[in-house]
Write a protein that holds these residues in place. Structure first.
Motif, PDB file in Angstrom:
ATOM      1  N   GLY A 179      49.251  72.328  65.979  1.00  0.00           N
ATOM      2  CA  GLY A 179      48.612  72.765  64.753  1.00  0.00           C
ATOM      3  C   GLY A 179      49.495  72.469  63.553  1.00  0.00           C
ATOM      4  O   GLY A 179      50.658  72.061  63.696  1.00  0.00           O
ATOM      5  N   PRO A 180      48.981  72.672  62.351  1.00  0.00           N
ATOM      6  CA  PRO A 180      49.791  72.423  61.155  1.00  0.00           C
ATOM      7  C   PRO A 180      50.984  73.369  61.087  1.00  0.00           C
ATOM      8  O   PRO A 180      50.924  74.498  61.570  1.00  0.00           O
ATOM      9  CB  PRO A 180      48.810  72.673  60.002  1.00  0.00           C
ATOM     10  CG  PRO A 180      47.733  73.517  60.589  1.00  0.00           C
ATOM     11  CD  PRO A 180      47.626  73.142  62.025  1.00  0.00           C
ATOM     12  N   GLU A 181      52.042  72.891  60.496  1.00  0.00           N
ATOM     13  CA  GLU A 181      53.253  73.711  60.380  1.00  0.00           C
ATOM     14  C   GLU A 181      52.978  74.895  59.454  1.00  0.00           C
ATOM     15  O   GLU A 181      52.312  74.767  58.421  1.00  0.00           O
ATOM     16  CB  GLU A 181      54.408  72.872  59.839  1.00  0.00           C
ATOM     17  CG  GLU A 181      55.767  73.522  59.981  1.00  0.00           C
ATOM     18  CD  GLU A 181      56.257  73.622  61.434  1.00  0.00           C
ATOM     19  OE1 GLU A 181      57.308  74.259  61.639  1.00  0.00           O
ATOM     20  OE2 GLU A 181      55.598  73.071  62.339  1.00  0.00           O
ATOM     21  N   VAL A 182      53.487  76.066  59.842  1.00  0.00           N
ATOM     22  CA  VAL A 182      53.296  77.281  59.050  1.00  0.00           C
ATOM     23  C   VAL A 182      54.657  77.928  58.800  1.00  0.00           C
ATOM     24  O   VAL A 182      55.604  77.725  59.573  1.00  0.00           O
ATOM     25  CB  VAL A 182      52.366  78.285  59.769  1.00  0.00           C
ATOM     26  CG1 VAL A 182      50.975  77.688  59.970  1.00  0.00           C
ATOM     27  CG2 VAL A 182      52.959  78.729  61.104  1.00  0.00           C
ATOM     28  N   PRO A 183      54.784  78.721  57.739  1.00  0.00           N
ATOM     29  CA  PRO A 183      56.038  79.449  57.514  1.00  0.00           C
ATOM     30  C   PRO A 183      56.320  80.408  58.667  1.00  0.00           C
ATOM     31  O   PRO A 183      55.404  80.910  59.326  1.00  0.00           O
ATOM     32  CB  PRO A 183      55.782  80.212  56.217  1.00  0.00           C
ATOM     33  CG  PRO A 183      54.650  79.494  55.558  1.00  0.00           C
ATOM     34  CD  PRO A 183      53.802  78.951  56.662  1.00  0.00           C
ATOM     35  N   ALA A 184      57.595  80.660  58.905  1.00  0.00           N
ATOM     36  CA  ALA A 184      57.981  81.570  59.982  1.00  0.00           C
ATOM     37  C   ALA A 184      57.509  82.987  59.672  1.00  0.00           C
ATOM     38  O   ALA A 184      57.743  83.514  58.582  1.00  0.00           O
ATOM     39  CB  ALA A 184      59.489  81.552  60.171  1.00  0.00           C
ATOM     40  N   ALA A 185      56.831  83.583  60.648  1.00  0.00           N
ATOM     41  CA  ALA A 185      56.350  84.963  60.526  1.00  0.00           C
ATOM     42  C   ALA A 185      57.370  85.923  61.133  1.00  0.00           C
ATOM     43  O   ALA A 185      58.189  85.537  61.974  1.00  0.00           O
ATOM     44  CB  ALA A 185      55.000  85.113  61.229  1.00  0.00           C
ATOM     45  N   ARG A 186      57.286  87.174  60.741  1.00  0.00           N
ATOM     46  CA  ARG A 186      58.117  88.227  61.328  1.00  0.00           C
ATOM     47  C   ARG A 186      57.396  88.750  62.569  1.00  0.00           C
ATOM     48  O   ARG A 186      56.468  89.544  62.473  1.00  0.00           O
ATOM     49  CB  ARG A 186      58.364  89.348  60.326  1.00  0.00           C
ATOM     50  CG  ARG A 186      59.374  90.386  60.805  1.00  0.00           C
ATOM     51  CD  ARG A 186      59.769  91.346  59.698  1.00  0.00           C
ATOM     52  NE  ARG A 186      60.288  90.654  58.532  1.00  0.00           N
ATOM     53  CZ  ARG A 186      60.919  91.246  57.521  1.00  0.00           C
ATOM     54  NH1 ARG A 186      61.118  92.560  57.543  1.00  0.00           N
ATOM     55  NH2 ARG A 186      61.349  90.538  56.492  1.00  0.00           N
ATOM     56  N   LEU A 187      57.815  88.290  63.747  1.00  0.00           N
ATOM     57  CA  LEU A 187      57.102  88.568  64.987  1.00  0.00           C
ATOM     58  C   LEU A 187      57.682  89.755  65.746  1.00  0.00           C
ATOM     59  O   LEU A 187      58.903  89.951  65.775  1.00  0.00           O
ATOM     60  CB  LEU A 187      57.147  87.354  65.915  1.00  0.00           C
ATOM     61  CG  LEU A 187      56.504  86.057  65.445  1.00  0.00           C
ATOM     62  CD1 LEU A 187      56.465  85.059  66.601  1.00  0.00           C
ATOM     63  CD2 LEU A 187      55.106  86.282  64.900  1.00  0.00           C
ATOM     64  N   HIS A 188      56.790  90.483  66.425  1.00  0.00           N
ATOM     65  CA  HIS A 188      57.222  91.456  67.427  1.00  0.00           C
ATOM     66  C   HIS A 188      57.836  90.724  68.596  1.00  0.00           C
ATOM     67  O   HIS A 188      58.882  91.101  69.127  1.00  0.00           O
ATOM     68  CB  HIS A 188      56.027  92.291  67.870  1.00  0.00           C
ATOM     69  CG  HIS A 188      56.345  93.299  68.931  1.00  0.00           C
ATOM     70  ND1 HIS A 188      56.505  92.958  70.268  1.00  0.00           N
ATOM     71  CD2 HIS A 188      56.527  94.648  68.864  1.00  0.00           C
ATOM     72  CE1 HIS A 188      56.782  94.051  70.963  1.00  0.00           C
ATOM     73  NE2 HIS A 188      56.800  95.089  70.136  1.00  0.00           N
ATOM     74  N   GLY A 189      57.179  89.680  69.075  1.00  0.00           N
ATOM     75  CA  GLY A 189      57.743  88.801  70.089  1.00  0.00           C
ATOM     76  C   GLY A 189      57.422  89.143  71.524  1.00  0.00           C
ATOM     77  O   GLY A 189      57.588  88.305  72.408  1.00  0.00           O
TER      78      GLY A 189
END
Length: 254
Positions: A151-161
């Motif tokens: 998919g298109p590149e997206v900014p890094a999100a703050r993930l629970h993980g």
């Protein structure tokens, strides 16, 4: 009342990583609330004891909206750990982070999430040689950064993980997050994890999420790709049935 998790044989930094992840997620403005860290030591973490209940559709809607806000709080880059950390864990397994930004998300996902756990699963006997080879072949494609795959590149999100349904605690006040493997990453990762083992009112959660933070086109096609990492974690911990699922997912994207 409080609740203490304790393990005298915990890996160094294990509980500190959990505490740092909870605090980082908690700092996201208007995001999903997280368990409050009352005390953390080398061998334990103490949290409040929370009462739980079955969620309502309205609570699910609010969870979806607030999860989007947690993600939008962002991270320095894909693979970034919570502040003050250079290590992490998912379940009891070490989790790699990156000190510097990778060229794209696919490189991070292949290098730090898919390949290490595929090799661990193979060492435990949960992946055979052909299965491992197929997963590693997918890693090569991920490293190429083809948007047709990732998919298109997206900014890094703050993930629970590690956002499976067991780490979403439902209370009268709404959802509360526990037991993170927090890092900077792709927002689709948390959503894919929610669907892997089922979540009450998941359709409402996703609708509210995407109304708040629309996802890139084709995200539904990438759900299983984002589920590959947790499947490999389960293969490493719980055996070949998860290894077979992991290989099936990898082959579907080759």
């Amino acid at each position: 009342m409080t609740f203490t998790k304790r393990d005298e044989n915990a890996a160094p930094g294990f509980y500190q990583a959990e505490a740092a992840g909870l605090r980082w997620l908690r700092a996201a403005a208007e995001g999903v609330p997280t368990a409050e860290v009352l005390e953390v030591t080398d061998t334990s973490i103490t949290l409040p004891r929370y009462d739980s209940m079955a969620p309502s559709p309205e609570q699910a809607q609010e969870f979806g909206r607030r999860l989007a806000l947690t993600h939008q709080a962002g991270a320095p880059h894909h693979g970034a750990p919570p502040p003050g950390l250079n290590h992490g864990f998912i379940a009891t397994l070490p989790l790699q982070h990156l000190a510097e930004p990778p060229p794209h998300w696919g490189e991070f996902y292949a290098r730090c999430r898919v390949e290490p756990f595929a090799r661990t699963a193979a060492e435990s006997g949960s992946l055979d040689a052909k299965g491992l080879a197929d997963v590693l072949k997918l890693c090569e494609q991920l490293r190429e950064g083809d948007p047709g795959l990732t998919g298109p590149e997206v900014p890094a999100a703050r993930l629970h993980g590690d956002l499976w349904s067991g780490n979403v605690l439902w209370r009268a006040e709404g959802a509360l997050l526990i037991d993170p493997a927090a890092h900077g990453g792709h927002p689709e990762t948390d959503l894919a994890m929610l669907s892997l083992f089922g979540l009450p009112h998941l359709d409402i959660v996703l609708e509210a999420y995407t109304a708040t933070a629309p996802l890139p086109p084709g995200w539904q096609h990438r759900v299983r790709l984002h589920q590959l990492h947790p499947l490999l974690v389960h293969a490493a911990l719980f055996g070949p049935s998860y290894g077979a699922q992991s290989v099936s997912v990898a082959r579907a994207y080759l």
